[in-house]
Design an enzyme around this catalytic site. Structure first.
Site, mmCIF file in Angstrom:
data_model
loop_
_atom_site.group_PDB
_atom_site.id
_atom_site.type_symbol
_atom_site.label_atom_id
_atom_site.label_comp_id
_atom_site.label_asym_id
_atom_site.label_seq_id
_atom_site.Cartn_x
_atom_site.Cartn_y
_atom_site.Cartn_z
ATOM 1 N NE ARG A 53 -0.080 1.268 3.513
ATOM 2 C CZ ARG A 53 0.927 2.086 3.709
ATOM 3 N NH1 ARG A 53 2.149 1.624 3.862
ATOM 4 N NH2 ARG A 53 0.749 3.378 3.773
ATOM 5 N N GLY A 54 0.240 2.394 -0.158
ATOM 6 C CA GLY A 54 1.030 3.615 -0.320
ATOM 7 C C GLY A 54 1.225 3.858 -1.809
ATOM 8 C CB ALA A 55 0.688 6.912 -3.824
ATOM 9 N NE ARG A 94 -6.215 0.731 -2.035
ATOM 10 C CZ ARG A 94 -5.617 1.208 -0.948
ATOM 11 N NH1 ARG A 94 -4.360 0.894 -0.695
ATOM 12 N NH2 ARG A 94 -6.246 2.006 -0.113
ATOM 13 C CD GLN A 207 -3.323 2.621 6.745
ATOM 14 O OE1 GLN A 207 -3.912 3.066 7.738
ATOM 15 N NE2 GLN A 207 -3.946 2.419 5.587
ATOM 16 C CG ASP A 248 -2.915 8.029 -1.107
ATOM 17 O OD1 ASP A 248 -2.356 6.925 -1.103
ATOM 18 O OD2 ASP A 248 -3.135 8.685 -0.061
ATOM 19 C CG ASN A 258 -2.346 11.534 2.859
ATOM 20 O OD1 ASN A 258 -1.783 10.663 2.194
ATOM 21 N ND2 ASN A 258 -2.039 11.763 4.120
ATOM 22 C CE LYS A 259 -5.397 5.413 4.256
ATOM 23 N NZ LYS A 259 -6.339 4.515 3.532
HETATM 24 O O1 MRU Z 1 -4.758 2.872 2.060
HETATM 25 P P1 MRU Z 1 -3.273 3.062 2.019
HETATM 26 O O2 MRU Z 1 -2.554 2.485 3.175
HETATM 27 O O3 MRU Z 1 -2.669 2.693 0.686
HETATM 28 O O4 MRU Z 1 -3.142 4.612 2.208
HETATM 29 C C1 MRU Z 1 -2.441 5.383 1.408
HETATM 30 C C2 MRU Z 1 -1.309 5.932 2.111
HETATM 31 O O5 MRU Z 1 -0.368 5.219 2.359
HETATM 32 C C3 MRU Z 1 -1.356 7.259 2.584
HETATM 33 O O6 MRU Z 1 -2.476 7.978 2.347
HETATM 34 C C4 MRU Z 1 -0.060 7.962 2.519
HETATM 35 O O7 MRU Z 1 -0.104 8.961 3.450
HETATM 36 C C5 MRU Z 1 0.287 8.526 1.174
HETATM 37 S S1 MRU Z 1 1.072 7.393 0.106
HETATM 38 C C6 MRU Z 1 2.763 7.717 0.347
#
Ligand code: MRU
Length: 375
Positions: A53-55, A94, A207, A248, A258-259
């Protein structure tokens, strides 16, 4: 980054060049497990179910997914239609992180230009590797640029602890190495600056608690986990010098997805005159979008991520229900922080204010109007 003295990245191609290795992030921090991806189906599951996970990491995983599609094409017939279909399936895994579509499209278009099955497979492998290497270098540079902000604060505080608040995990686990939001933090720590990180737990799947705390701890960075709602209070008490988060997808005008919960941190930071920075590689900008609130697709995930929590009980990992069995839940995974609440962006090309004009100043080539000559 190092895990127990060993240099590690979050994704790599195995020596046999047939499997892609990833760290299963669902199992951290209690178990460290490496998983093999051998097919497009494996890749999609890994992305959808948060093994990765994470962009930036989702993007690189998608890129390797296209390689696996080419490698496993029936009779090595890596026809463009076949590959387009597989690329489409991976991109649908996703919706919010733009890196996924960006990286998949990039590999797919390189493969489309190669001729012959073997050449196409080779082209896919090479391009996925190039994307991974570029993302590592981008994150390293984000660290180089961002550390100056931390150094300034440290000087102003005459060497007293610099307190940074971060949300979710935009660490090396979310990328291939270094991280985005964490890259300046690691750089500051490595330079001997006294730094401490407030880690938002980041419900529903934690996370922050599970991943950011784990990786900061492995690197020896001082940190404290806080509830998602504590940030505003800490800011009012003067206990936060700087907020750095990842993203993201960010529009060409500076709106930041973002999250979920990031927006509330930005509001609190603005109310308390605390700088709010977003760290990102250029692959996370969506150059086509202007209005993040209206245009960025926000993923809604399984409500059970809210209704249950995972943890360790008597040395065994377990999952427990934390709500009335019949209560419904709604799981919005991201929110959008408007550019006006963002102090600036930390990118591989430097730091800039969060305006369309300043973003354009750093990445002018992304704004070239199409002409008859350049298509
Ligand atoms: O749902 P996730 O864990 O894929 O969430 C995305 C993220 O990891 C975050 O939003 C993060 O802060 C940005 S991606 C480097």
């Amino acid at each position: 980054m190092k895990v127990d003295g060993k240099d590690l990245r979050t994704i790599w191609l195995d020596k046999d060049e047939k499997t892609v290795k990833i760290i299963d992030q669902r199992r951290l921090p209690h178990e460290f497990v490496i998983v093999d991806l051998a097919t497009v189906a494996d890749t999609i599951t890994a992305i959808q179910d948060l093994y990765v996970r994470g962009a930036p990491l989702i993007g690189v995983t998608g890129a390797y997914g296209v390689y696996l599609a080419a490698l496993n094409a029936p009779d090595r017939r890596v026809g463009n239609d076949y590959l387009l279909g597989e690329a489409q399936r991976i991109k649908a895994a996703r919706p919010t992180a733009v890196n996924l579509a960006w990286a998949v499209d990039r590999v797919e278009s390189v493969v489309a230009q190669a001729t012959g099955g073997d050449q196409k497979v080779l082209a896919a492998r090479r391009e996925a590797g190039v994307i991974a290497a570029e993302e590592v270098e981008n994150c390293r540079r984000i660290g180089e640029h961002g550390v100056r902000l931390i150094e300034q604060i440290s000087r102003r505080k005459e060497g007293q602890t610099v307190n940074v608040l971060t949300h979710c995990n935009a660490g090396w686990l979310a990328c291939v190495d270094f991280g985005t939001a964490t890259a300046p933090i690691y750089a500051a720590h490595d330079k001997g600056i006294d730094i401490h990180v407030w880690v938002d737990e980041t419900r529903p799947v934690n996370q922050g608690t599970r991943l950011t705390a784990w990786e900061l701890g492995k690197h020896g960075v001082k940190h404290t986990i806080i509830t998602d709602n504590a940030g505003g209070h800490l800011m009012q008490q003067g206990k936060v010098d700087l907020v750095i988060v990842g993203t993201d997808r960010t529009t060409a005008t500076g709106d930041v997805a973002n999250k979920i919960g990031t927006y509330l941190k930005a509001l609190a930071a603005r109310d308390n005159h605390i700088p709010f920075y977003v760290a990102l590689p250029s692959s996370t900008f969506d150059w086509n979008l202007k209005d993040g609130v209206k245009e960025i697709p926000i993923e809604e995930r399984d409500p059970d991520e809210i209704r249950y929590v995972h943890g360790l009980d008597q040395n065994r990992t377990t999952r427990v229900l934390i709500c009335p069995p019949d209560s419904p839940a709604a799981n919005f995974a991201f929110d959008v922080t408007p550019a006006r609440l963002v102090t600036g962006f930390i990118t591989e090309r430097g730091v800039c204010p969060a305006t369309a004009q300043d973003i354009r100043g750093l990445f002018p080539e992304k704004f070239v109007e199409p002409t008859a000559a350049n298509g």
